[in-house]
Structures are given as C-alpha cells and as structure tokens.
Motif scaffolding. Structure first.
Motif, mmCIF file in Angstrom:
data_model
loop_
_atom_site.group_PDB
_atom_site.id
_atom_site.type_symbol
_atom_site.label_atom_id
_atom_site.label_comp_id
_atom_site.label_asym_id
_atom_site.label_seq_id
_atom_site.Cartn_x
_atom_site.Cartn_y
_atom_site.Cartn_z
ATOM 1 N N ILE A 98 30.289 77.195 64.996
ATOM 2 C CA ILE A 98 29.312 76.345 64.300
ATOM 3 C C ILE A 98 28.161 75.994 65.246
ATOM 4 C CG2 ILE A 98 28.962 74.020 63.321
ATOM 5 C CD1 ILE A 98 31.847 74.276 62.165
ATOM 6 N N LEU A 99 28.517 75.692 66.504
ATOM 7 C CA LEU A 99 27.487 75.313 67.479
ATOM 8 C C LEU A 99 26.588 76.500 67.841
ATOM 9 C CD1 LEU A 99 29.539 72.917 69.774
ATOM 10 C CD2 LEU A 99 27.741 72.298 68.126
ATOM 11 N N ALA A 100 27.172 77.690 67.868
ATOM 12 C CA ALA A 100 26.371 78.884 68.182
ATOM 13 C C ALA A 100 25.373 79.147 67.061
ATOM 14 C CB ALA A 100 27.285 80.098 68.388
ATOM 15 N N ALA A 101 25.833 79.015 65.808
ATOM 16 C CA ALA A 101 24.921 79.214 64.674
ATOM 17 C C ALA A 101 23.840 78.146 64.682
ATOM 18 C CB ALA A 101 25.705 79.183 63.358
ATOM 19 N N GLY A 102 24.223 76.910 65.022
ATOM 20 C CA GLY A 102 23.246 75.816 65.096
ATOM 21 C C GLY A 102 22.198 76.090 66.158
ATOM 22 N N ALA A 103 22.645 76.591 67.311
ATOM 23 C CA ALA A 103 21.708 76.878 68.407
ATOM 24 C C ALA A 103 20.728 77.969 67.997
ATOM 25 C CB ALA A 103 22.478 77.278 69.667
ATOM 26 N N ALA A 104 21.214 78.962 67.260
ATOM 27 C CA ALA A 104 20.319 80.045 66.830
ATOM 28 C C ALA A 104 19.247 79.503 65.883
ATOM 29 C CB ALA A 104 21.136 81.150 66.153
ATOM 30 N N LYS A 105 19.670 78.627 64.955
ATOM 31 C CA LYS A 105 18.693 78.035 64.029
ATOM 32 C C LYS A 105 17.690 77.177 64.787
ATOM 33 C CE LYS A 105 20.991 75.788 60.688
ATOM 34 N NZ LYS A 105 21.249 74.959 59.492
ATOM 35 N N ALA A 106 18.206 76.364 65.699
ATOM 36 C CA ALA A 106 17.334 75.464 66.471
ATOM 37 C C ALA A 106 16.348 76.292 67.291
ATOM 38 C CB ALA A 106 18.174 74.574 67.390
ATOM 39 N N GLU A 107 16.847 77.346 67.917
ATOM 40 C CA GLU A 107 15.990 78.127 68.798
ATOM 41 C C GLU A 107 14.841 78.769 68.039
ATOM 42 O OE1 GLU A 107 17.641 81.450 70.876
ATOM 43 O OE2 GLU A 107 15.745 81.606 71.997
ATOM 44 N N SER A 108 15.104 79.199 66.810
ATOM 45 C CA SER A 108 14.029 79.867 66.086
ATOM 46 C C SER A 108 12.884 78.886 65.802
ATOM 47 C CB SER A 108 14.547 80.524 64.801
ATOM 48 O OG SER A 108 14.905 79.534 63.874
ATOM 49 N N VAL A 109 13.210 77.606 65.623
ATOM 50 C CA VAL A 109 12.144 76.618 65.421
ATOM 51 C C VAL A 109 11.449 76.320 66.748
ATOM 52 C CG1 VAL A 109 11.608 74.257 64.684
ATOM 53 C CG2 VAL A 109 13.393 75.557 63.493
ATOM 54 N N ALA A 110 12.263 76.039 67.777
ATOM 55 C CA ALA A 110 11.691 75.634 69.068
ATOM 56 C C ALA A 110 10.845 76.755 69.678
ATOM 57 C CB ALA A 110 12.812 75.231 70.027
ATOM 58 N N ALA A 111 11.246 78.010 69.475
ATOM 59 C CA ALA A 111 10.494 79.128 70.060
ATOM 60 C C ALA A 111 9.079 79.158 69.497
ATOM 61 C CB ALA A 111 11.212 80.448 69.788
ATOM 62 N N GLY A 112 8.933 78.857 68.212
ATOM 63 C CA GLY A 112 7.607 78.839 67.600
ATOM 64 C C GLY A 112 6.737 77.741 68.206
ATOM 65 N N VAL A 113 7.314 76.566 68.361
ATOM 66 C CA VAL A 113 6.547 75.452 68.930
ATOM 67 C C VAL A 113 6.157 75.782 70.373
ATOM 68 C CG1 VAL A 113 6.625 73.004 69.547
ATOM 69 C CG2 VAL A 113 7.690 73.789 67.410
ATOM 70 N N LEU A 114 7.106 76.342 71.136
ATOM 71 C CA LEU A 114 6.810 76.668 72.545
ATOM 72 C C LEU A 114 5.713 77.726 72.666
ATOM 73 C CD1 LEU A 114 8.179 75.659 75.321
ATOM 74 C CD2 LEU A 114 9.056 74.762 73.177
ATOM 75 N N GLY A 115 5.657 78.636 71.715
ATOM 76 C CA GLY A 115 4.582 79.629 71.728
ATOM 77 C C GLY A 115 3.228 78.943 71.631
ATOM 78 N N ARG A 116 3.140 77.976 70.710
ATOM 79 C CA ARG A 116 1.893 77.209 70.557
ATOM 80 C C ARG A 116 1.574 76.434 71.827
ATOM 81 N NH1 ARG A 116 3.997 74.463 65.668
ATOM 82 N NH2 ARG A 116 3.517 72.554 66.793
ATOM 83 N N VAL A 117 2.611 75.848 72.418
ATOM 84 C CA VAL A 117 2.410 75.025 73.613
ATOM 85 C C VAL A 117 1.891 75.885 74.764
ATOM 86 C CG1 VAL A 117 3.649 73.713 75.401
ATOM 87 C CG2 VAL A 117 4.054 73.237 72.972
ATOM 88 N N ARG A 118 2.499 77.061 74.985
ATOM 89 C CA ARG A 118 2.061 77.933 76.086
ATOM 90 C C ARG A 118 0.605 78.351 75.904
ATOM 91 N NH1 ARG A 118 6.488 81.220 74.800
ATOM 92 N NH2 ARG A 118 8.355 80.145 75.512
ATOM 93 N N ASP A 119 0.249 78.698 74.671
ATOM 94 C CA ASP A 119 -1.150 79.068 74.381
ATOM 95 C C ASP A 119 -2.088 77.924 74.726
ATOM 96 O OD1 ASP A 119 -0.609 81.557 73.489
ATOM 97 O OD2 ASP A 119 -0.763 81.091 71.333
#
Ligand code: AMP
Ligand code: TRP
Length: 331
Positions: A300-321
């Motif tokens: 359950i935690l692994a699936a949660g991390a995958a969902k969380a990461e897909s959101v956070a990765a998008g935000v981090l892309g914006r932040v790096r830019d």
C-alpha cells in the motif's frame, strides 16, 4: 478539487488525543478532498533516534492510520523518505528561508534547549515541512495548534519564492481543530494527553486492550464534588471524561450531561469506558489483520509513494525551471 496534505511522525504508537484531534479528521477528509497523508520519517531523524526500530515504527504508524480508516483507494498514504522530491525541494527552499526565521521557531528553541549538540536538521525541520506541503500544490493543511508557526513559515517561504522567481508555488492555508478537540491526560486533566506523559496511566493508547482502557478510565482523576457537570475550569477531570464520551459516541456533551444528571462519577466512567472500547474495537480488529500481513502494508505504501511522486515530480519540474537550473537532457 481541494488538495489537503498532512504529516504524522512515525512514533509507532497513537493515543486517543491523536485519533480524536487529528486522525479522525484525516479520515473524514478523504473523498471530500484530494487528500495526501505522509508518515514523516525524515523529521524523526532531527533528534536522537534508534535506527534499529525506525522502519518498524514507520510501518506500524502507517498500519494504525489504515486501521483508523484511511482508505488507499480514496487518499494517498506514503512514507516521506520514499519520495526523493521532499529532500530536493528542501534544499531549494533552504536557499530562500533565512537563518534568522528558523532560529526563532519556538519548537526549535524548546527541542534544542539543554542539548549538548543540536543537529542542523533540527534547525531545518520547518523547511523540510514546508517542502512536504509545497511539493503537492497543497491548498489546506489540517494541523495541530502547535504547528501553526511552522505553517506560517511555509507560507512565508512560498510567497518569497514566488516573489523572487515568479509565480510557481501554491500558498497553503492551515486548518485547525477547535479547542474541543483537545483530549486531556486522565491523571492530570489540565495537561494534554501525550505519549511523553509522566503517567502512562493517563494516556489511552489506541491499541490498549479493552481491559486496560477500562482500567485507565476507571482510575481517572475526577474532581471534588459529585455532580456530573461540564465545567473545564472547576471540574477538568469530569469535563474531560464528558468530552471523550461525547466525541466517542458522536453525541453532544450537553446531551450526556443531561443523561447523567444526578448520577455518580462511577457511572460517567462506566459510560466513557464502554464508549471508548466500542469506538476502538473495529480499529483494533483491522490493525490485527494488517499486523499479520506486513507485506500488504508495504505494498500500500509503495503504491502511495508512486502516486505521490507523480504529483511532486511535476511541481519540482516547475521549481527547477523557475530557479534557472540547467535542464538535464535525457536520451
Ligand atoms: P503528536 O503526536 O503530538 O505529534 O501529535 C500528532 C497529532 O495529534 C497533531 O495533529 C496533534 O495536534 C494531535 N494531538 C496530539 N495530542 C493531542 C491531544 N491530547 N488532543 C488532541 N489532539 C492531539
Ligand atoms: N511537524 C508535524 C508534527 O510534528 C508533522 C509534519 C511534517 C507535517 N510535515 C508536515 C504536518 C506537513 C503537516 C504538513 O506534527
């Protein structure tokens, strides 16, 4: 949909105050909001801790949240260290937050007091917390009153970031429980129920067996006098039991006051013990099932991390830019 984010430390134990003051709200918010909940193991490393038990405490905390009613199909539940974006964003925000504002945090001063050596991580704790929140474009953060100052810092850092680098981060709002959500220590009803209480008898743990819950409630300190009356100032012990009874049964304190009018303190304790045992029975049953299958919790935690990461990765892309970093070319 409103995005809600909150975090909880991986102590591996929870008491009735955590449940009624925080976790029950988390459960209620699933479905109504896009809810993201995180077991903050990286925060647990800011003070001395035992590495031999951290993983198990983290898993137990997640299992308790699931047992309490978090439903992985209606919310995102994950472990902070499983999503690298939290530490990455912490660094970027470290370059926006100031030493002065971190040094002034009440919790830093309290936890650091009398310590021979204080880690840089303890000073930086609120920046990691800001990163937790800001990595998900969070709108609302349900949080205890003690975390109000940290949330203010997260807002300040987000506003400053946007001012300096252009509109990038969502500025979150805190949502705080009412005073009624404070559960007091049964042995010392003018202090909050807490894990670190001097008297373990005063703290109702969610996994205490029914006989232990009943014994603790029956030995609760009451007040001189004998009327069952809600008066937190003059009768803190009786009032605390009435609040617990009300919260556990979903009925108002006034309702119970009327029902127990003219009865003895013993009757109030019996009713409270029965209500708490009944409230926690389904949670304890679900916990036993999860504890028997730790692999299921980890999945359950692994699936949660995958969902969380897909959101956070998008935000981090914006932040790096926004920060002007050279993009890494892949392929
Ligand atoms: P802590 O275990 O103190 O880090 O708290 C975790 C969450 O439970 C926070 O949101 C607190 O506000 C809440 N909480 C802790 N103790 C109590 C209490 N005695 N009554 C109500 N809420 C509490
Ligand atoms: N510092 C919070 C506490 O001790 C836990 C926490 C960490 C948190 N990151 C968070 C809470 C982000 C809300 C949002 O209670």
């Amino acid at each position: 949909m409103t995005r809600v984010f909150s975090g909880i430390q991986p102590s591996g134990e929870m008491h009735l105050g955590n449940y009624l003051g925080a976790v029950r709200r988390w459960v209620g918010e699933q479905g109504a909001a896009d809810a993201v909940y995180c077991v903050v193991d990286l925060h647990a490393m800011t003070v001395a801790y035992d590495p031999a038990t951290l993983a198990e405490r983290t898993r137990r905390t997640a299992a308790l949240l699931l047992a309490a009613g978090l439903d992985p199909s209606r919310c995102t539940l994950f472990v902070q260290s499983h999503v690298r974006e939290h530490t990455e964003l912490t660094w970027y925000l470290n370059c926006v937050a100031t030493y002065g504002e971190l040094r002034r945090m009440t919790q830093f001063k309290e936890k650091g007091q009398g310590q021979e050596s204080v880690s840089a991580g303890l000073l930086d704790y609120p920046v990691l917390m800001a990163a937790d929140i800001l990595a998900y474009d969070t709108d609302e953060v349900p949080i205890g009153d003690d975390q109000r100052q940290h949330l203010e810092l997260a807002r300040d850092v987000a506003v400053r970031f946007n001012h300096r680098f252009g509109d990038t981060l969502v500025v979150p709002r805190g949502t705080f429980p009412g005073v009624a959500a404070r559960v007091m220590d049964l042995q010392n009803p003018t202090a909050k129920m807490s894990k670190s209480s001097e008297s373990p008898q005063g703290t109702l743990l969610l996994l205490d067996p029914p006989a232990v819950l009943t014994k603790k409630i029956r030995s609760a300190v009451t007040d001189s006098g004998s009327t069952v009356r809600y008066a937190p100032e003059e009768q803190p012990g009786v009032s605390n039991l009435l609040e617990i009874l009300g919260a556990a049964t979903g009925r108002s304190v006034g309702d119970w006051e009327a029902e127990l009018d003219g009865r003895r303190y013993g009757d109030l304790k019996d009713a409270t013990a029965e209500a708490v045992v009944e409230l926690l029975a389904p949670l304890q049953e679900r916990y036993a099932t999860l504890a028997a299958d730790p692999g299921e919790v980890d999945r359950i935690l692994a699936a949660g991390a995958a969902k969380a990461e897909s959101v956070a990765a998008g935000v981090l892309g914006r932040v790096r830019d926004a920060l002007g970093l050279l993009p890494k070319v892949t392929g």
